[in-house]
Enzyme design. Structure first.
Site, mmCIF file in Angstrom:
data_model
loop_
_atom_site.group_PDB
_atom_site.id
_atom_site.type_symbol
_atom_site.label_atom_id
_atom_site.label_comp_id
_atom_site.label_asym_id
_atom_site.label_seq_id
_atom_site.Cartn_x
_atom_site.Cartn_y
_atom_site.Cartn_z
ATOM 1 N N ILE A 1 0.798 -1.098 -0.102
ATOM 2 C CA ILE A 1 -0.061 0.056 0.038
ATOM 3 C C ILE A 1 1.015 1.216 -0.039
ATOM 4 O O ILE A 1 1.896 1.282 0.792
ATOM 5 C CB ILE A 1 -0.917 -0.084 1.300
ATOM 6 C CG1 ILE A 1 -1.888 1.391 1.214
ATOM 7 C CG2 ILE A 1 -0.389 -0.169 2.658
ATOM 8 C CD1 ILE A 1 -3.006 1.232 2.331
ATOM 9 N N SER A 2 0.611 1.910 -1.012
ATOM 10 C CA SER A 2 1.842 3.218 -1.084
ATOM 11 C C SER A 2 1.485 4.094 0.081
ATOM 12 O O SER A 2 0.714 4.323 0.852
ATOM 13 C CB SER A 2 1.236 3.897 -2.475
ATOM 14 O OG SER A 2 1.324 3.411 -3.536
ATOM 15 N N GLN A 3 2.709 5.073 0.135
ATOM 16 C CA GLN A 3 2.678 5.943 1.172
ATOM 17 C C GLN A 3 1.865 7.098 0.885
ATOM 18 O O GLN A 3 1.568 7.362 -0.390
ATOM 19 C CB GLN A 3 3.989 6.375 1.559
ATOM 20 C CG GLN A 3 4.729 7.134 0.474
ATOM 21 C CD GLN A 3 6.001 7.663 0.631
ATOM 22 O OE1 GLN A 3 7.040 6.610 0.228
ATOM 23 N NE2 GLN A 3 6.459 8.556 1.410
#
Length: 213
Positions: free
Chosen positions: A60-62
């Site tokens: 899950i991207s920052q």
């Protein structure tokens, strides 16, 4: 940890400090609790500005990158949006507050199934999650006003460019390795495409075919 007022304030401050300033994007990211999309040991880091592991070897991207990509996409209320790389579903949930219809695809069936469950729990009926090969896009629903890709290809995939309407925008990471990637914005015009480089990023690679869960 809950998305209480203090956590929310720190979360939004971190977004703004990284350049996420669009009021509609910030409002959407305030409404969607990232902790709903992070499981197990990493749940306590849900509000930190860092990528986190999810199932199937994905991430899950920052939040700041999610915010900057969403801001660059410039989604309008009547837009039909394609997301390539559903993953946890976090990006699609944010897009659901910005566009009319969100299609999100992923090569892993289990990720799509989990994301669908969360979308139902959060009452986000304008999202359609589909298991599909992201490199081919979703031709049966094209053209799209906006396309966002959350995995890196060497170049913008031709099928995705073809599914972008004239005047449409695509935001995606491109690069030949997992260490040197650039986030770019592609705008389709009457005669071709305009390309704009936004910043350095690091994403998992865009892989052809369906995944083995």
């Amino acid at each position: 940890m809950s998305f209480d007022a203090d956590a929310k304030m720190k979360f939004l401050y971190a977004l703004r400090s990284h350049g996420v300033t669009d009021a509609r994007v910030l409002d959407a990211m305030e409404k969607i609790d990232r902790a709903r999309f992070v499981k197990g040991l990493f749940a306590e880091r849900a509000y930190a500005d860092m990528p986190l592991p999810i199932a199937c070897g994905q991430t899950i991207s920052q939040p700041s990158v999610v915010g900057l990509m969403t801001q660059a996409l410039d989604v309008q209320p009547r837009d039909k949006v394609l997301e390539v790389g559903c993953g946890s579903g976090y990006q699609a949930a944010i897009l659901s507050y910005l566009g009319r219809r969100i299609y999100t695809i992923d090569r892993f069936r289990s990720l799509v199934a989990e994301a669908r469950t969360i979308f139902t729990e959060l009452d986000l009926p304008n999202i359609t999650a589909i298991t599909a090969d992201g490199s081919h896009g979703l031709p049966e629903q094209a053209p799209f006003d906006r396309i966002i890709v959350t995995a890196a290809a060497e170049d913008p995939p031709g099928p995705l460019l073809a599914q972008l309407r004239v005047g449409g925008i695509m935001v995606l990471p491109v690069g030949q390795s997992d260490t040197v990637q650039s986030l770019i914005r592609v705008t389709r015009n009457e005669t071709g495409f305009d390309y704009e480089e936004l910043r350095a990023v690091r994403f998992v690679p865009l892989v052809e075919g369906l995944g083995q869960d």
